[in-house]
Design an enzyme around this catalytic site. Structure first.
Site, PDB file in Angstrom:
ATOM      1  N   LYS A  12       0.836  -1.205  -0.059  1.00  0.00           N
ATOM      2  CA  LYS A  12       0.191  -0.002  -0.134  1.00  0.00           C
ATOM      3  C   LYS A  12       0.988   1.291  -0.037  1.00  0.00           C
ATOM      4  O   LYS A  12       1.913   1.261  -0.553  1.00  0.00           O
ATOM      5  CB  LYS A  12      -0.993   0.081   1.137  1.00  0.00           C
ATOM      6  CG  LYS A  12      -1.855  -1.346   1.207  1.00  0.00           C
ATOM      7  CD  LYS A  12      -2.670  -1.400   2.190  1.00  0.00           C
ATOM      8  CE  LYS A  12      -3.690  -2.725   2.116  1.00  0.00           C
ATOM      9  NZ  LYS A  12      -4.777  -2.726   2.761  1.00  0.00           N
ATOM     10  N   HIS A  93      -8.347  -3.202  -6.220  1.00  0.00           N
ATOM     11  CA  HIS A  93      -8.169  -3.167  -4.915  1.00  0.00           C
ATOM     12  C   HIS A  93      -9.340  -2.585  -4.431  1.00  0.00           C
ATOM     13  O   HIS A  93      -9.761  -1.445  -4.894  1.00  0.00           O
ATOM     14  CB  HIS A  93      -7.012  -2.895  -4.373  1.00  0.00           C
ATOM     15  CG  HIS A  93      -6.802  -3.182  -2.826  1.00  0.00           C
ATOM     16  ND1 HIS A  93      -7.412  -2.406  -2.080  1.00  0.00           N
ATOM     17  CD2 HIS A  93      -6.256  -4.265  -2.199  1.00  0.00           C
ATOM     18  CE1 HIS A  93      -7.102  -2.848  -0.709  1.00  0.00           C
ATOM     19  NE2 HIS A  93      -6.350  -3.981  -0.891  1.00  0.00           N
ATOM     20  N   GLU A 163     -11.316 -10.666  -1.449  1.00  0.00           N
ATOM     21  CA  GLU A 163     -10.836  -9.737  -0.181  1.00  0.00           C
ATOM     22  C   GLU A 163     -12.214  -9.179   0.339  1.00  0.00           C
ATOM     23  O   GLU A 163     -12.487  -7.988  -0.164  1.00  0.00           O
ATOM     24  CB  GLU A 163      -9.827  -8.656  -0.509  1.00  0.00           C
ATOM     25  CG  GLU A 163      -8.473  -9.223  -1.150  1.00  0.00           C
ATOM     26  CD  GLU A 163      -7.454  -7.893  -0.697  1.00  0.00           C
ATOM     27  OE1 GLU A 163      -6.332  -8.495   0.019  1.00  0.00           O
ATOM     28  OE2 GLU A 163      -7.537  -6.861  -1.189  1.00  0.00           O
ATOM     29  N   GLY A 169      -7.460  -4.711   6.845  1.00  0.00           N
ATOM     30  CA  GLY A 169      -6.919  -4.092   8.054  1.00  0.00           C
ATOM     31  C   GLY A 169      -7.744  -4.098   9.156  1.00  0.00           C
ATOM     32  O   GLY A 169      -7.486  -3.168  10.242  1.00  0.00           O
ATOM     33  N   SER A 201      -6.575  -9.345   6.446  1.00  0.00           N
ATOM     34  CA  SER A 201      -6.278  -9.651   7.541  1.00  0.00           C
ATOM     35  C   SER A 201      -5.711 -10.978   7.764  1.00  0.00           C
ATOM     36  O   SER A 201      -5.644 -11.680   8.947  1.00  0.00           O
ATOM     37  CB  SER A 201      -7.304  -9.483   8.849  1.00  0.00           C
ATOM     38  OG  SER A 201      -7.857  -8.363   8.867  1.00  0.00           O
TER      39      SER A 201
END
Ligand code: PGA
Length: 245
Positions: A12, A93, A163, A169, A201
């Site tokens: 990121k 993403h 995801e 996160g 995660s």
């Protein structure tokens, strides 16, 4: 065709040139990985520097613009990513879908540009918490896969990442049964076989159980990819899974 597993790290908007020391340690572990690939996706300014020292470790960008060269201030296209020495590019993403208004069609255009440039796109899909709570996770992911993934790609030439937005996160993850269900839905919606990563995660503490879920071909790792020790523990978990089958 068998799909090749992948453990990919997404740095990121983190990392400086000094972070390449972490990358060196990850590359040393990646050099001994057998039966799967390992990649790190650093921010653009580190891409060529990372590629120059990566060895067996694959390098990827986190986004690309779909257009060929042109007057697009601040943007980077797939050919530039390839030219920097990268092999992968993450597209779609959720932080770009949500923060930059990227639609499925835009994501698909980026994935097609990546394929045309000779890159392996890592196409991300995943439901929001509201969609999960409404019982719509499977339908949302199926629709995203159908609309975001190009209709054709070479064997091993595209990777999908499931995801869940609410798992990124947050320290939260779906149950192993939920991960297996959505991977099955995503696989059925793909036009041809591709590795399907789980992301959200993934940590050293849960990697072994997540990577053992049927249909999980690896992981896309954010926070736990920034420190070599954490990411290497996840690589080790993948190696263990490959050994036990
Ligand atoms: P996380 O991020 O591992 O920090 O949850 C995953 C991702 O966004 O790819």
């Amino acid at each position: 065709m068998t799909v090749r597993p992948l453990i990919a790290g997404n740095w990121k908007m983190y990392g400086r040139q000094a972070s390449l020391l972490e990358l060196d340690a990850i590359a040393a572990r990646a050099a001994t990985a057998s039966g799967f690939d390992v990649a790190i996706c650093p921010p653009f300014p580190l891409l060529a520097l990372a590629a120059a020292r990566a060895g067996q470790l694959g390098i990827g960008a986190q986004d690309c613009r779909a257009d060929p060269d042109g007057a697009f201030t601040g943007d980077v296209n797939a050919a530039m990513v390839k030219d920097a020495g990268a092999a992968f590019v993450i597209v779609g993403h959720s932080e770009r879908r949500q923060g930059h208004g990227e639609t499925d069609a835009a994501v698909r255009a980026k994935a097609e540009a990546a394929l045309a440039a000779g890159l392996i796109p890592i196409v991300c899909v995943g439901e929001t918490l509201a969609q999960r709570q409404a019982g719509a996770a499977a339908a949302v992911v199926e629709a995203q896969v159908r609309a975001s993934v190009p209709g054709a790609y070479p064997d091993g030439g595209l990777v999908l990442a499931y995801e869940p937005v609410w798992a990124i996160g947050s320290g939260l993850t779906p149950s192993l049964e939920e991960i297996e269900e959505i991977h099955g839905v995503a696989r059925a919606a793909l036009p041809s076989p591709a590795a399907i990563l789980y992301g959200g995660s993934v940590k050293p503490t849960n990697a072994v159980e997540i990577l053992a879920v049927p249909g999980v071909d690896g992981a896309l790792v954010g926070g736990a990819s920034l420190k070599a020790a954490d990411f290497i523990a996840i690589i080790d978990a993948m190696a263990q899974q490959i050994r036990v089958g």
